[in-house]
Write a protein that holds these residues in place. Structure first.
Motif, PDB file in Angstrom:
ATOM      1  N   TRP A  57       0.828  -1.209   0.000  1.00  0.00           N
ATOM      2  CA  TRP A  57       0.000   0.000   0.000  1.00  0.00           C
ATOM      3  C   TRP A  57       0.865   1.262   0.000  1.00  0.00           C
ATOM      4  O   TRP A  57       0.456   2.306  -0.519  1.00  0.00           O
ATOM      5  CB  TRP A  57      -0.933  -0.006   1.207  1.00  0.00           C
ATOM      6  CG  TRP A  57      -1.855   1.170   1.258  1.00  0.00           C
ATOM      7  CD1 TRP A  57      -1.674   2.343   1.938  1.00  0.00           C
ATOM      8  CD2 TRP A  57      -3.117   1.306   0.578  1.00  0.00           C
ATOM      9  NE1 TRP A  57      -2.732   3.194   1.733  1.00  0.00           N
ATOM     10  CE2 TRP A  57      -3.636   2.583   0.904  1.00  0.00           C
ATOM     11  CE3 TRP A  57      -3.854   0.473  -0.264  1.00  0.00           C
ATOM     12  CZ2 TRP A  57      -4.854   3.042   0.412  1.00  0.00           C
ATOM     13  CZ3 TRP A  57      -5.074   0.931  -0.756  1.00  0.00           C
ATOM     14  CH2 TRP A  57      -5.558   2.196  -0.421  1.00  0.00           C
ATOM     15  N   SER A  60       3.258   4.115  -4.156  1.00  0.00           N
ATOM     16  CA  SER A  60       2.264   5.029  -4.725  1.00  0.00           C
ATOM     17  C   SER A  60       1.652   4.511  -6.019  1.00  0.00           C
ATOM     18  O   SER A  60       0.443   4.641  -6.240  1.00  0.00           O
ATOM     19  CB  SER A  60       2.886   6.410  -4.948  1.00  0.00           C
ATOM     20  OG  SER A  60       3.940   6.347  -5.894  1.00  0.00           O
ATOM     21  N   ARG A  63      -0.824   1.964  -4.917  1.00  0.00           N
ATOM     22  CA  ARG A  63      -1.920   2.515  -4.114  1.00  0.00           C
ATOM     23  C   ARG A  63      -2.912   3.330  -4.945  1.00  0.00           C
ATOM     24  O   ARG A  63      -4.119   3.273  -4.718  1.00  0.00           O
ATOM     25  CB  ARG A  63      -1.331   3.380  -2.999  1.00  0.00           C
ATOM     26  CG  ARG A  63      -2.350   3.998  -2.060  1.00  0.00           C
ATOM     27  CD  ARG A  63      -1.661   4.766  -0.943  1.00  0.00           C
ATOM     28  NE  ARG A  63      -0.893   5.902  -1.430  1.00  0.00           N
ATOM     29  CZ  ARG A  63       0.431   5.966  -1.428  1.00  0.00           C
ATOM     30  NH1 ARG A  63       1.149   4.950  -0.986  1.00  0.00           N
ATOM     31  NH2 ARG A  63       1.055   7.043  -1.879  1.00  0.00           N
ATOM     32  N   LYS A  64      -2.414   4.087  -5.911  1.00  0.00           N
ATOM     33  CA  LYS A  64      -3.297   4.992  -6.650  1.00  0.00           C
ATOM     34  C   LYS A  64      -4.357   4.248  -7.452  1.00  0.00           C
ATOM     35  O   LYS A  64      -5.406   4.811  -7.771  1.00  0.00           O
ATOM     36  CB  LYS A  64      -2.481   5.901  -7.560  1.00  0.00           C
ATOM     37  CG  LYS A  64      -1.894   5.231  -8.787  1.00  0.00           C
ATOM     38  CD  LYS A  64      -1.158   6.249  -9.645  1.00  0.00           C
ATOM     39  CE  LYS A  64      -0.629   5.621 -10.932  1.00  0.00           C
ATOM     40  NZ  LYS A  64       0.073   6.613 -11.774  1.00  0.00           N
ATOM     41  N   LEU A  67      -7.193   3.673  -4.561  1.00  0.00           N
ATOM     42  CA  LEU A  67      -7.687   4.732  -3.686  1.00  0.00           C
ATOM     43  C   LEU A  67      -9.173   5.023  -3.863  1.00  0.00           C
ATOM     44  O   LEU A  67      -9.852   5.424  -2.914  1.00  0.00           O
ATOM     45  CB  LEU A  67      -6.880   6.016  -3.915  1.00  0.00           C
ATOM     46  CG  LEU A  67      -5.521   6.080  -3.206  1.00  0.00           C
ATOM     47  CD1 LEU A  67      -4.773   7.344  -3.603  1.00  0.00           C
ATOM     48  CD2 LEU A  67      -5.709   6.040  -1.693  1.00  0.00           C
ATOM     49  N   THR A  71      -9.733   2.339   1.600  1.00  0.00           N
ATOM     50  CA  THR A  71      -8.777   2.996   2.479  1.00  0.00           C
ATOM     51  C   THR A  71      -7.677   1.970   2.738  1.00  0.00           C
ATOM     52  O   THR A  71      -7.800   0.803   2.346  1.00  0.00           O
ATOM     53  CB  THR A  71      -9.423   3.396   3.817  1.00  0.00           C
ATOM     54  OG1 THR A  71      -9.840   2.197   4.504  1.00  0.00           O
ATOM     55  CG2 THR A  71     -10.625   4.303   3.601  1.00  0.00           C
ATOM     56  N   GLU A  72      -6.612   2.370   3.408  1.00  0.00           N
ATOM     57  CA  GLU A  72      -5.531   1.422   3.685  1.00  0.00           C
ATOM     58  C   GLU A  72      -6.026   0.243   4.514  1.00  0.00           C
ATOM     59  O   GLU A  72      -5.738  -0.919   4.202  1.00  0.00           O
ATOM     60  CB  GLU A  72      -4.386   2.123   4.417  1.00  0.00           C
ATOM     61  CG  GLU A  72      -3.236   1.190   4.772  1.00  0.00           C
ATOM     62  CD  GLU A  72      -2.082   1.905   5.455  1.00  0.00           C
ATOM     63  OE1 GLU A  72      -1.198   1.216   5.994  1.00  0.00           O
ATOM     64  OE2 GLU A  72      -2.066   3.157   5.451  1.00  0.00           O
TER      65      GLU A  72
END
Length: 322
Positions: A57, A60, A63-64, A67, A71-72
């Motif tokens: 996570w 980046s 994660r992107k 998103l 959420t994490e």
């Protein structure tokens, strides 16, 4: 008394039919408890799973893509449940094998996230020329998720080649691979060249294998070699056309005692996540100090492609932040 007599008779009957049955009958409760204990996920591997997910996570480019949906905490919870339903944490595989399993399960988790797996894929072509018979051999593309390096090898090669950087040491270690000539009757062992001529991965992963009994001095000698920025073209022979061959270290999966920690770079400082706690470490030199002081062994390092981003005065360079 009648009850005791009946119980005794039952035991004697059990013993005659099956010598082990009376023992099993008496220890049924203990046996059930043992089975329950064996079925519980191994605590260390469960810690490894959560730490890998948290470390992913923190990347980046990974994660992107998520998103808009998670959420994490939601990501870690949902993917953890999916992974647990598809594997057993009792299997004695290493943390790197667990990472590979997670990456290979991603397309089955959500079809819309299939590209996530490809962000970690490295395709290499192995080439070899025999010094004796001059036979050139090129092998088919091989898929990997990054090199696996023995921690002791880093120490030994650094001792022999003190001036080499982390990436150059990796190249030297990887070029020690030798394979026999494919020509019948020759079979001379020759060095193998690794070539990347496909698109570079968004994330370059390096795994370190430890003995788990290293002294503080050995941990220091190993981790002091690590760098926070690498150039993949210095590790492998790159024949592609991308000029963005540099990668930054963004997160690590580390073993501390029998529990795994995530150490990630956030808001210009390194942060350590362990259990349900969060601790600010500071700069890279502070991370190196923590490795030794707490006997932390980094086992998986995630480097993210810089992709031409302008690096200001706070850029990460080899071994420190400036």
């Amino acid at each position: 008394m009648e009850t005791e007599s009946s119980s005794k008779a039952q035991k004697e009957t059990d013993q005659k039919i099956d010598p082990d049955r009376s023992v099993k009958h008496d220890d049924a409760h203990a046996h059930d408890e043992l089975m329950k204990t064996e079925e519980k996920p191994n605590a260390t591997r469960a810690s490894a799973l959560d730490t890998i997910l948290k470390s992913l996570w923190k990347i980046s480019v990974f994660r992107k893509e998520l998103l808009s949906s998670f959420t994490e905490d939601e990501f870690v919870f949902e993917l953890r449940d999916f992974v647990l339903s598809n594997l057993s944490l009792m299997e004695p595989n290493g943390v790197y094998d667990l990472l590979v399993t997670i990456l290979e399960l991603l397309p089955r988790w959500e079809t819309g996230y299939e590209p996530l797996q490809s962000k970690f894929e490295v395709y290499e072509t192995l080439k070899k020329m025999c010094n004796r018979c001059k036979l050139d051999t090129e092998y088919p593309l091989q898929l990997a998720y990054g090199p696996i390096v023995i921690a002791n090898s880093l120490r030994e090669f650094k001792s022999a080649f003190e001036d080499l950087t982390f990436e150059n040491l990796l190249k030297v270690i990887r070029t020690t691979l030798m394979m026999p000539c494919d020509k019948e009757g020759c079979e001379k062992r020759n060095y193998v060249e690794r070539v990347i001529n496909t698109p570079l991965p968004s994330v370059f992963t390096i795994a370190l294998e430890w003995e788990n009994n290293e002294t503080e001095e050995e941990i220091s000698a190993t981790t002091s070699v690590l760098a926070t920025e690498i150039d993949i073209s210095e590790i492998c022979k790159y024949e592609g056309d991308s000029v963005f061959t540099k990668y930054r270290l963004v997160s690590m999966v580390c073993l501390c005692g029998d529990q795994y920690n995530c150490i990630s770079y956030e808001n210009d400082r390194w942060i350590r996540y362990f259990a349900s706690k969060k601790e600010a470490i500071g700069d890279w030199n502070s991370v190196l100090t923590s490795f030794v002081k707490l006997k932390i062994r980094p086992e998986i390092l995630f480097f993210e492609n810089v992709r031409g981003q302008i690096m200001g005065t706070d850029k990460i360079v080899f071994g420190s932040l400036v």
